[in-house]
Enzyme design. Sequence first.
Site, PDB file in Angstrom:
ATOM      1  N   VAL A  15      -9.677   1.203  -2.974  1.00 32.17           N
ATOM      2  CA  VAL A  15      -8.297   1.585  -2.617  1.00 32.17           C
ATOM      3  C   VAL A  15      -8.264   2.971  -1.977  1.00 32.17           C
ATOM      4  O   VAL A  15      -7.532   3.208  -1.008  1.00 32.17           O
ATOM      5  CB  VAL A  15      -7.367   1.516  -3.855  1.00 32.17           C
ATOM      6  CG1 VAL A  15      -5.926   1.841  -3.464  1.00 32.17           C
ATOM      7  CG2 VAL A  15      -7.429   0.136  -4.500  1.00 32.17           C
ATOM      8  N   LYS A  97      -2.857   0.332 -13.047  1.00 32.79           N
ATOM      9  CA  LYS A  97      -1.929  -0.448 -13.903  1.00 32.79           C
ATOM     10  C   LYS A  97      -2.280  -0.384 -15.374  1.00 32.79           C
ATOM     11  O   LYS A  97      -1.404  -0.371 -16.235  1.00 32.79           O
ATOM     12  CB  LYS A  97      -1.828  -1.903 -13.437  1.00 32.79           C
ATOM     13  CG  LYS A  97      -3.154  -2.599 -13.227  1.00 32.79           C
ATOM     14  CD  LYS A  97      -3.508  -2.674 -11.770  1.00 32.79           C
ATOM     15  CE  LYS A  97      -4.990  -2.850 -11.599  1.00 32.79           C
ATOM     16  NZ  LYS A  97      -5.375  -3.384 -10.317  1.00 32.79           N
ATOM     17  N   GLU A 121       3.876   2.049  -6.810  1.00 30.06           N
ATOM     18  CA  GLU A 121       4.131   0.743  -6.192  1.00 30.06           C
ATOM     19  C   GLU A 121       2.855  -0.096  -6.091  1.00 30.06           C
ATOM     20  O   GLU A 121       2.885  -1.315  -6.266  1.00 30.06           O
ATOM     21  CB  GLU A 121       4.721   0.956  -4.787  1.00 30.06           C
ATOM     22  CG  GLU A 121       5.201  -0.289  -4.116  1.00 30.06           C
ATOM     23  CD  GLU A 121       6.343  -0.950  -4.886  1.00 30.06           C
ATOM     24  OE1 GLU A 121       7.436  -0.409  -4.904  1.00 30.06           O
ATOM     25  OE2 GLU A 121       6.108  -2.020  -5.479  1.00 30.06           O
ATOM     26  N   GLY A 179     -13.420  -7.017  -2.522  1.00 30.22           N
ATOM     27  CA  GLY A 179     -12.701  -5.864  -3.097  1.00 30.22           C
ATOM     28  C   GLY A 179     -11.435  -6.257  -3.833  1.00 30.22           C
ATOM     29  O   GLY A 179     -10.540  -5.430  -4.027  1.00 30.22           O
ATOM     30  N   LYS A 197       0.462  -5.472 -15.307  1.00 26.95           N
ATOM     31  CA  LYS A 197       1.482  -5.465 -14.247  1.00 26.95           C
ATOM     32  C   LYS A 197       2.814  -5.978 -14.793  1.00 26.95           C
ATOM     33  O   LYS A 197       3.881  -5.454 -14.449  1.00 26.95           O
ATOM     34  CB  LYS A 197       1.000  -6.320 -13.069  1.00 26.95           C
ATOM     35  CG  LYS A 197      -0.213  -5.698 -12.366  1.00 26.95           C
ATOM     36  CD  LYS A 197      -0.909  -6.680 -11.454  1.00 26.95           C
ATOM     37  CE  LYS A 197      -2.083  -6.031 -10.732  1.00 26.95           C
ATOM     38  NZ  LYS A 197      -2.972  -7.000 -10.072  1.00 26.95           N
TER      39      LYS A 197
HETATM   40  N1  HSE Z   1      -7.943  -6.932  -9.470  1.00 28.49           N
HETATM   41  C1  HSE Z   1      -6.599  -6.896  -9.004  1.00 28.49           C
HETATM   42  C2  HSE Z   1      -6.211  -8.260  -8.511  1.00 28.49           C
HETATM   43  C3  HSE Z   1      -6.472  -5.862  -7.923  1.00 28.49           C
HETATM   44  O1  HSE Z   1      -7.105  -9.074  -8.300  1.00 28.49           O
HETATM   45  O2  HSE Z   1      -5.030  -8.542  -8.345  1.00 28.49           O
HETATM   46  C4  HSE Z   1      -5.063  -5.567  -7.500  1.00 28.49           C
HETATM   47  O3  HSE Z   1      -4.310  -5.030  -8.542  1.00 28.49           O
END
Ligand code: HSE
Length: 416
Positions: A15, A97, A121, A179, A197
Amino acid sequence: MAKKLKIGLFGFGCVGQGLHYVLNNSTGFKADIIKIAVKDKTKERSVSKDLITFDKYEILNNPEIDVIVELIDDAEEAFNIVSEALKKGKHVVTANKKMLAIHLEELYALQQKYNVSLLYEASAGGSIPIIRTLEEYFDNEELEKVSGIFNGTTNYILTKTINEKLSYPVALKQAQEKGFAESDPTNDVEGFDPKFKAVIIALHAFGLIIKPDEVLNLGITTLHENDIKYASEKGYKIKLTPVIQRLDGDKVGVLVTPRFVKDTNQLFNVENEFNGVIVEGKFSGEQFLQGRGAGSYPTGAAVLSDISALSHGYKYEYKKHVQKHASDFTNDVIITAYFRYNSNADLEKIKFEEISEKYNSGDYNYVVGKVNLENIIKNRDYILTNSLFISLVNDKISLNIKNIQSIKKENQLATT
Ligand code: HSE
């Protein structure tokens, strides 16, 4: 004109590099990353050595830096950095998160006490602007439910293994290479990541600070060929879907489990690393947002959007928390679920209150029916160690009847 911000960045992984790229290739908004703190001294970096530091205080104590952007992996170290920065009066953007979900209460208090802004966000839904949508557009309307697909890695694995017949390890490896996955992919495949989340979204949608440990998360690790066959024969797709729902007035239920999704549901066609969020308002009805839930550039773009918002003095107001849009979180709810089990002992443990469908053969047994969520929570480890599988058959959760009776009694007492 908005002020050109000076950024101190923690972390230069997927990121962090995405943010660097997006920032350098954006026309409208200009900000400078003036220092990047990283951990690994041996890694080659794609940026000038002058930008790199191994000492967090080179950023935290630098009076020139206006914004701290925290994009490291380790949730506890991230909390140390973020809380120290807020206490020093610095604004912070983070995508972490796990750190947010575990420390929401303290982080909320720090923002109030030091009058600083913490934006995140990118922590939920990747590039989908769900938090700002809840904060700004739905700042007053009472919401009934927020549900969706909040994890790109598992959605990618489910898409590749079910639709394209890749093996699970190959699909997971691809998700890691692209990624999407966390550094420990257990967080994705066992549903911890979408749970974090969901906890963040629950605060902005319903105003409740919920401890992640209290929320059930079941992932996709025990999914079996027979479950896939069952779902496809009925025309369902299997998705890992958090549900955050208002129950009988002002209680809220939250859970993260696989779910059989029909083709009439918006989430049916959300595939690969895409995420989808359905927001149901009391008056507005259903809204659906879809976008890339994981990946370097989409997540970097969400971080940049927060940095840009900061340059205009933006802060979350947490109106639903302040106005107490909901009173309580509860797990005393009834869900309708499919349960694949091995022996009668399994069925006795996960006591169903009502069974509407049952199938038994030598090596494949299942029931579909109504079960109290607390029964599943108590037996989560048992379910995982015995490779049993649970999937919701719809997204409706309802308060346990005893709970409703006690609410009615309380209301009666209050009015007499
Ligand atoms: N590992 C997380 C996913 C990355 O696959 O959604 C994004 O938060």
